[in-house]
Design a protein around this motif. Structure first.
Motif, short mmCIF file in Angstrom:
data_model
loop_
_atom_site.label_atom_id
_atom_site.label_comp_id
_atom_site.label_asym_id
_atom_site.label_seq_id
_atom_site.Cartn_x
_atom_site.Cartn_y
_atom_site.Cartn_z
N ASP A 67 0.88 -1.17 0.00
CA ASP A 67 0.00 0.00 0.00
C ASP A 67 0.91 1.21 0.00
N ASP A 94 -3.02 4.54 2.14
CA ASP A 94 -4.40 5.02 2.27
C ASP A 94 -5.37 3.92 2.69
N ASP A 100 -5.87 -0.27 -5.88
CA ASP A 100 -5.85 1.19 -5.79
C ASP A 100 -5.81 1.81 -7.19
N VAL A 149 -5.93 1.12 1.01
CA VAL A 149 -6.34 0.34 -0.16
C VAL A 149 -5.07 -0.21 -0.80
N PRO A 150 -4.92 -1.57 -0.87
CA PRO A 150 -3.68 -2.13 -1.43
C PRO A 150 -3.50 -1.73 -2.89
N ASP A 151 -2.25 -1.70 -3.31
CA ASP A 151 -1.90 -1.19 -4.64
C ASP A 151 -2.65 -1.91 -5.75
N GLY A 194 -9.52 3.76 -3.70
CA GLY A 194 -8.25 4.38 -3.35
C GLY A 194 -8.10 5.78 -3.90
N LYS A 246 -2.64 5.14 -6.96
CA LYS A 246 -1.65 4.55 -6.07
C LYS A 246 -0.97 5.58 -5.18
#
Length: 566
Positions: free
Chosen positions: A406, A410, A417, A412-414, A433, A420
């Motif tokens: 992440d 934020d 997201d 929200v995992p990449d 994200g 990003k």
């Protein structure tokens, strides 16, 4: 006389009881400075010092995993001394040294030399001096006693018969070679044994002599003894007579006629020699690595019926058995182990042959073990034991804890997201994200319009390898650069004061740029390579967004390549 016997017996027992006190050694398994208490082994099987040259090839094959069985170690010799009571099972009741007419009659001693053949068998050479005596206050018919029924006229008052009273004194020297068996050193539930039960059989030779007391010139009135009705009184009279009697009549091997009486005689001596078979049981108590206490009983079969001076003649003794005489020797003794502890283990009957096997299973030192395969259920490269996110989808890049990256933090995992790199001031974000940024007035401080955060990564002293933490920070930088494709980033090292520090600074800057270009697919033209920066920690590399007017090469030659790390 009796007081002397009690004193002798008490002294012998006191000496045996005192031996453990002076021979006591540490119970811990320490062998020539090598502390193996934690393993419980009798000796270090992997130590070549215990292996003789003749078995060194097998030992080498075992160490190289070419042969499954270790070589037999060199082990100590044992010598022993014994003292005890000897008696004869025959036609005349045998008397022990405690109730014999003369002190020391019935006492014997022995010497032994023993060497292990294996863990359960050994060879023992034993010498025994045997001294037995006996007398019988019950009268016998002189006609059935051979070969000394009529050595003097006073022994046979009836001419062809009469009553006589048997007595003898036996002296023997016995030398035998024995096979000894002991298997209670093979333990499956403890490392060592402190007591060894053993049995033995063997053969050898007995040199012996038996004499009887005739009373000398004064003779002895058997009729007076026969007329004594009280058995106890008769026994006392006979004992008193034997105290002063001389054992002067030599028993021959054959009958009173003299036929073959010299058969088996040792030259012109008064001794005979006969082959013998022996067998017995014993128990040995370990007092230390050098000393043990033995208690043993041995039976000797001679095939002779003359050892007690009496042979029952079947012609006159109907119903009387001509059984052969048997020697018995019960003893107590001490055994000593001889040999250097640095080159010899204890005698193998004290060594447990399975302790090495059990110790290898418990704490392997020699076994070839396969490389450990640690479970990783989601295949993200982090084992389940340390994976805090065990259900990460396949192909998703994770951090050192096994959780999806992440980059902007934020929540929200990449891989989910859609934005990003969401600035902090634009967070919190929605489910995709994407953040909601405030008015541009708050963002005038961002240099050159590049939304790239500065950072630092520090290496170990003289190290140039990127750790997982370094890679995570550089991946974060890469995500920001991808969001700002028109921005350049300056990566700067601190050259220090020596050529080696300059070369290491170059290598660290180059490692960071190569990771970003090769692993994160960032165009190398977006970097400015500076390995000579301002003064600072020589082990650290810094990165920041370049100002609009800053330019520089994306790659430079190493300053001192001959000092490069391998």
């Amino acid at each position: 006389m009796v007081n002397k016997k009690y004193f002798l017996t008490a002294g012998l027992l006191a000496a045996m009881a005192f031996t453990p006190a002076i021979a006591q050694e540490s119970n811990q398994a320490q062998y020539q400075g090598r502390d193996m208490t934690y393993r419980g082994e009798s000796y270090d099987v992997l130590d070549s010092a215990y292996i003789p040259k003749s078995r060194m090839e097998q030992h080498t094959q075992y160490l190289n995993h070419e042969y499954a069985f270790p070589a037999k170690p060199r082990n100590m010799w044992e010598i022993g001394i014994q003292a005890g009571a000897s008696n004869i099972f025959g036609d005349v009741p045998s008397k022990g040294f405690w109730n014999s007419p003369k002190i020391l009659d019935g006492l014997g001693f022995g010497l032994t030399i023993r060497k292990a053949l294996g863990y359960s068998t050994s060879l023992r050479l034993q010498y025994n001096y045997l001294n037995a005596s006996g007398f019988d206050y019950r009268g016998r018919d002189a006609r059935v006693e051979q070969p000394w029924s009529n050595p003097q006229g006073n022994y046979n008052p009836g001419g062809s018969g009469g009553t006589i009273y048997s007595n003898y004194k036996f002296t023997g020297h016995e030398l035998t070679l024995q096979l000894v068996g002991a298997i209670n050193n093979i333990k499956f539930h403890k490392a060592k044994n402190s007591a060894s039960l053993y049995g033995f059989i063997g053969a050898g030779a007995l040199v012996w002599q038996t004499k009887v007391a005739t009373g000398g010139d004064r003779g002895f009135d058997f009729d007076d003894l026969s007329n004594t009705a009280d058995i106890k009184d008769r026994n006392t009279k006979y004992r008193d007579w034997l105290k002063d009697a001389e054992y002067d009549y030599l028993v021959t091997k054959e009958n009173s006629t003299g036929a073959r009486e010299d058969a088996g005689r040792l030259g012109d001596s008064d001794y005979y020699i006969n082959p013998v078979l022996v067998g017995g049981l014993g128990v040995q108590f370990k007092l230390g690595d050098r000393v043990s206490l033995t208690i043993e009983d041995k039976i000797t079969w001679t095939g002779i019926d003359y050892l007690d001076g009496v042979h029952m003649d079947p012609e006159f003794g109907a119903g009387l058995s001509p059984d052969k005489d048997i020697l018995n020797y019960a003893s107590i003794g001490l055994a000593f182990n001889l040999g250097s502890k640095s080159k010899n283990v204890l005698p193998l009957w004290w060594v447990n042959p399975v302790d090495h096997v059990y110790n290898e299973l418990s704490d392997p030192r020699h076994m070839n073990l396969p490389a450990p395969i640690l479970p990783d259920s989601d295949g993200d490269g982090v084992t389940d034991q340390f994976d805090k996110c065990p259900d990460t989808p396949a192909g998703v890049q994770v951090d050192t804890h096994g959780c999806p990256l992440d980059t902007d933090g934020d929540g929200v995992p990449d891989y989910l997201d859609k934005e990003k790199i969401t600035p902090t001031e634009c967070q919190p974000v929605d489910a995709d994200g994407v953040g909601k940024c405030p008015d541009p007035e708050c963002c005038k401080g961002i240099t050159g319009g590049c939304n790239i955060s500065a950072g630092t990564i520090c290496f170990q002293s003289n190290g140039v390898k990127l750790t997982l933490k370094h890679q995570s920070e550089l991946s974060n930088l890469a995500a920001q650069m991808k969001a700002n494709p028109t921005c350049k980033v300056i990566i700067t090292g601190n050259q220090g004061n020596s050529k080696l520090q300059q070369q290491r600074s170059w290598e660290r800057v180059n490692a960071a740029i190569e990771y970003l270009t090769e692993r994160e697919n960032i165009n190398r033209d977006q970097f400015i390579f500076q390995y000579q920066g301002t003064s600072g920690d020589v082990n650290c590399v810094m990165f920041r967004a370049a100002m609009p007017d800053e330019e520089g090469p994306s790659n430079v030659a190493p300053p001192h390549p001959q000092l490069g790390s391998k």
